[in-house]
Write a protein that holds these residues in place. Sequence first.
Motif, PDB file in Angstrom:
ATOM      1  N   ASN B 105       0.744  -1.131  -0.087  1.00  0.00           N
ATOM      2  CA  ASN B 105       0.069   0.030   0.022  1.00  0.00           C
ATOM      3  C   ASN B 105       0.771   1.245   0.001  1.00  0.00           C
ATOM      4  O   ASN B 105       0.335   2.325  -0.661  1.00  0.00           O
ATOM      5  CB  ASN B 105      -1.011  -0.005   1.452  1.00  0.00           C
ATOM      6  N   ILE B 106       1.933   1.163   0.867  1.00  0.00           N
ATOM      7  CA  ILE B 106       2.861   2.368   0.771  1.00  0.00           C
ATOM      8  C   ILE B 106       3.206   2.777  -0.263  1.00  0.00           C
ATOM      9  O   ILE B 106       3.506   3.768  -0.746  1.00  0.00           O
ATOM     10  CB  ILE B 106       3.971   2.210   1.827  1.00  0.00           C
ATOM     11  N   PHE B 107       3.726   1.614  -1.171  1.00  0.00           N
ATOM     12  CA  PHE B 107       4.429   2.062  -2.498  1.00  0.00           C
ATOM     13  C   PHE B 107       3.327   1.725  -3.842  1.00  0.00           C
ATOM     14  O   PHE B 107       4.032   1.589  -4.622  1.00  0.00           O
ATOM     15  CB  PHE B 107       5.536   0.828  -2.490  1.00  0.00           C
ATOM     16  N   LEU B 108       2.190   1.779  -3.387  1.00  0.00           N
ATOM     17  CA  LEU B 108       1.348   1.532  -4.498  1.00  0.00           C
ATOM     18  C   LEU B 108       1.369   2.719  -5.586  1.00  0.00           C
ATOM     19  O   LEU B 108       1.240   3.727  -5.355  1.00  0.00           O
ATOM     20  CB  LEU B 108      -0.028   1.575  -3.993  1.00  0.00           C
ATOM     21  N   ALA B 115      14.426  -3.235 -14.614  1.00  0.00           N
ATOM     22  CA  ALA B 115      14.334  -2.742 -16.032  1.00  0.00           C
ATOM     23  C   ALA B 115      13.022  -3.688 -16.441  1.00  0.00           C
ATOM     24  O   ALA B 115      12.249  -3.339 -17.292  1.00  0.00           O
ATOM     25  CB  ALA B 115      15.409  -2.627 -16.878  1.00  0.00           C
ATOM     26  N   LEU B 116      13.344  -5.063 -16.318  1.00  0.00           N
ATOM     27  CA  LEU B 116      12.292  -5.780 -16.685  1.00  0.00           C
ATOM     28  C   LEU B 116      10.807  -5.949 -16.310  1.00  0.00           C
ATOM     29  O   LEU B 116       9.856  -6.619 -16.494  1.00  0.00           O
ATOM     30  CB  LEU B 116      12.822  -7.325 -16.555  1.00  0.00           C
ATOM     31  N   GLY B 117      10.747  -5.242 -15.207  1.00  0.00           N
ATOM     32  CA  GLY B 117       9.419  -5.083 -14.331  1.00  0.00           C
ATOM     33  C   GLY B 117       9.330  -5.727 -13.280  1.00  0.00           C
ATOM     34  O   GLY B 117       8.393  -5.889 -12.392  1.00  0.00           O
ATOM     35  N   HIS B 118      10.420  -6.406 -12.724  1.00  0.00           N
ATOM     36  CA  HIS B 118      10.341  -7.366 -11.502  1.00  0.00           C
ATOM     37  C   HIS B 118      10.305  -6.477 -10.384  1.00  0.00           C
ATOM     38  O   HIS B 118      11.162  -5.587 -10.265  1.00  0.00           O
ATOM     39  CB  HIS B 118      11.507  -8.461 -11.465  1.00  0.00           C
ATOM     40  N   LEU B 119       9.178  -6.832  -9.494  1.00  0.00           N
ATOM     41  CA  LEU B 119       9.302  -5.807  -8.247  1.00  0.00           C
ATOM     42  C   LEU B 119      10.225  -6.208  -7.248  1.00  0.00           C
ATOM     43  O   LEU B 119      10.505  -7.314  -6.767  1.00  0.00           O
ATOM     44  CB  LEU B 119       8.080  -6.253  -7.297  1.00  0.00           C
ATOM     45  N   ASP B 120      10.922  -4.900  -6.817  1.00  0.00           N
ATOM     46  CA  ASP B 120      11.855  -5.219  -5.667  1.00  0.00           C
ATOM     47  C   ASP B 120      11.238  -5.116  -4.327  1.00  0.00           C
ATOM     48  O   ASP B 120      11.373  -4.103  -3.710  1.00  0.00           O
ATOM     49  CB  ASP B 120      12.922  -3.971  -5.879  1.00  0.00           C
ATOM     50  N   ARG B 121      10.737  -6.296  -3.871  1.00  0.00           N
ATOM     51  CA  ARG B 121      10.039  -6.335  -2.712  1.00  0.00           C
ATOM     52  C   ARG B 121      10.726  -6.125  -1.506  1.00  0.00           C
ATOM     53  O   ARG B 121      10.412  -5.394  -0.438  1.00  0.00           O
ATOM     54  CB  ARG B 121       9.164  -7.584  -2.395  1.00  0.00           C
ATOM     55  N   PRO B 122      11.999  -6.855  -1.435  1.00  0.00           N
ATOM     56  CA  PRO B 122      12.873  -6.583  -0.337  1.00  0.00           C
ATOM     57  C   PRO B 122      13.275  -4.883  -0.188  1.00  0.00           C
ATOM     58  O   PRO B 122      12.954  -4.625   1.058  1.00  0.00           O
ATOM     59  CB  PRO B 122      14.146  -7.471  -0.378  1.00  0.00           C
TER      60      PRO B 122
END
Lengths: 337, 508
Positions: B105-108, B115-122
């Motif tokens: 939510n904070i980062f919504l 670059a490829l679209g992979h979310l950097d969850r950590p």
Amino acid sequence: MKLRKILRQELLWGAVILTVLLGRLTNPYFFVNNNIDVILYTTAIYGTLAIAESLVLLVGEIDLSIGISSVVSPALAIYLANWINTLAGGGNMVRGGYVMMSWWVIVGLTMLIATVTGIINGIIVVKGHVPPFVATIGMQYTVSGIGYIVTKGTPLFMTRVENSEVLGGSKFMNLVPLCFVLFLVIAVFFIYLTTSTKFGMRVYSTGGSTKSAKMCGINTDRWKIFMYVIAGALVGFTGLVFVSKLQSCDVTQTTGYEMTALAIAIIAGIELNGGGGRLIDTVKGALFMAVLSNVMSNVGFLSYHRTFVTGLFIVLFAIIHKLSDSKRLRELNVVEV
Amino acid sequence: MENRTNSKPLLAMKNIQKGFNDVPVLKGIDFNVNRGEIVAIIGSNGAGKSTLMNVLAGVHHADSGEIWFEGEKVSIDDPNVAERLRIGMVHQEPSLCENMLVYENIFLNREYRSALGHLDRPRMRKESTAVLENLGFHIDVEQRVRDISLVSKVIVSIAKAMLMNPKLLILDEVTAALNQKEVEHLFEIIHGLREKGPGIIFISHKIREIVQISDRVFVLRDGVEAGTFDRTVDTLREKDIINMMLGESKWKGEYSEREMGQVGDKILLSVKGLSKHEMFNDITFDLHENEIVGLAGLKGSGITELMYSIFGIMQYEGGELLMKGEPLKAALPEEAIRRGVCMITNDRQQEGLAMGLPIENNVLVASLNKTRGNGKFINKKLSTEIAKDYIAKLQIKTTGPQQQVQFLSGGNQQKVVVSKWLFRDSDVILIDEPTRGVDIKAKNEIYNLLLQEKARSKGIIVYSPETRELLNICNRIIIIDQGKIIAEVHRNEERFTEKGILEIMHSY
């Protein structure tokens, strides 16, 4: 306690394993190659449609046209190709029910028609503000009707189309049905999208709380339509698998597959209000249904019995999901008025 | 105390005017905020608080006037411009996606991805935790928002706004649903924020809080600035603020003493020490015939829950309730209705009406046995007559008794709900926010109706967040705060004015 949590979480695997055991019990030839192939083929069909339905459900909508659309799209594609061909001066490519055209033409046009159907669904629901239940049932009837009008209810045979049996009938590396492998690719792709990319964030926020998502600047309309379009494409793929495997295209074949897809989604815990559930569970659910379906037909259940059993499982899983929800709510001391 | 005012204010709004449909709401406001300063805006309903903030947030355009931000003239045409200027707004109801995780939510819409679209969850997890820690708040960011407490949700909303490193932060009624302890926790965090530099605008109804938290208080009244209090110069006192908000008005309502009538002697409803854990405690009062009792209190005082418990939507736990001398503890509203109690809730669309059904059906639904006429089935002719009767009596603007209520205006819908219960002819009427979302004309018509029922020996209990409304129609007002009765003011008392009531409400 931990074990119970694990059991609850892996409910679906448990269901699959139990049903497989049941299968072996009722059918000594359960693990025979041919039977496994059938199960995998069924999983591919159920699974692709279930993923399509799940994506639409995740954004808070629903699509009841996917079953009929999968069956009618190839038929329309073939007739369309034929019509264009005759306009361009060529001959009839459908003679005596036998289709004589390039498989790839059929693939291309089927995907086009199915995707366009998805676009239309999306626009009617999102821009036209028609409740999705109504809009997609309307589409279901419309597509079905168009199918009958165009084909006059007669089936089409694919046996004279070269390479048409590859998609549905051939085996990948001579081991596993190709369609199942392709389904896995599709499943992995969408699971990745929804869990690890912005795509997932948009889908879950649009479905879970459209208002909040909009306030964050997310174009929820666009994402909802997008899901309908993806569903359309997946439906096209499924239709091609049908046609390839069965080597025929018959619009009178009432599949009821949208209901099966919906059932799988419910069993997988995809919330009907949107924003909840995981695609990995949809895949597990599809496998479960495929095995269950196999067991039932081996045991000799007719379609009515199977509908009954499917219904039982929908209710059972819905209750299980609701119970675990209520438990969580009770733990949080939330008052349900 | 350090002087926080730089020579140039962070925000300077000059002579802002804004009206809607030819009705002026903001009549020339000058409003400044400095860096590192907490400015509170307070005013009665309709004073213009929301409109002023909406102009700042880009939701409305001012009709005239200028806005200067960081020394430059700006034109805030839409919320995106406001965001670009780094003006962050946190709304009353946390606009979070309940089904998603805290850090999601904070980062919504501002996710970290490759670059490829992979979310950097950590990374998002780490930074969310950091933003929250910066606020002095510790929470597991992997929880789903629907599983965390309300005050946590408010803080997460603030964290989300803080992510863009706002220069100006607007907190709009964020304490509305929080209790005292939660508010104190929140204030620690807000005070901590101030050190980091943003200017903060704090909007609230609760004068007590405003005194606690602000450096400056900006009082709005009727679209103009009524005055400003500066902590560095004056002592902030609730009494003074209330005075400035309301002026010296002695208004007691529009009805004459004669129209208000005498309160009857017979007791209809007797509430004795009613309590419910964490909602209300030891509530005692009597409701007589020919009486309208008003319940006053800030949102969260437990008033709605009290009414629900009398009516049977909820169940009270301690104490006793007598209806006409006989005990009443309704497990379901049906029981309360049978005993002669009815309730008009604050959500007419969800709870008071069947939106897709005609007026006629909605009016009759609680009293179907009265529609039989002489036969066994519902007498259609009689039904239509009854509906038409109420349409005329309540002056409901409609094409006829067959019109679906969803097509009526808010005020007229409310009148249909009232008709339903008038037809039931209950002895006791509980009303939660009688004129919410209702236009002025219909408001007055509803007040007239209530007074008519009072004259017919009914007893009415009304809750309204608008003190003026209660002053208008009640014989006495009971003030409830945090679930307890703190005062009772009769119509004939000096304190029976807006100022008087407000002073009592905020003196605790």
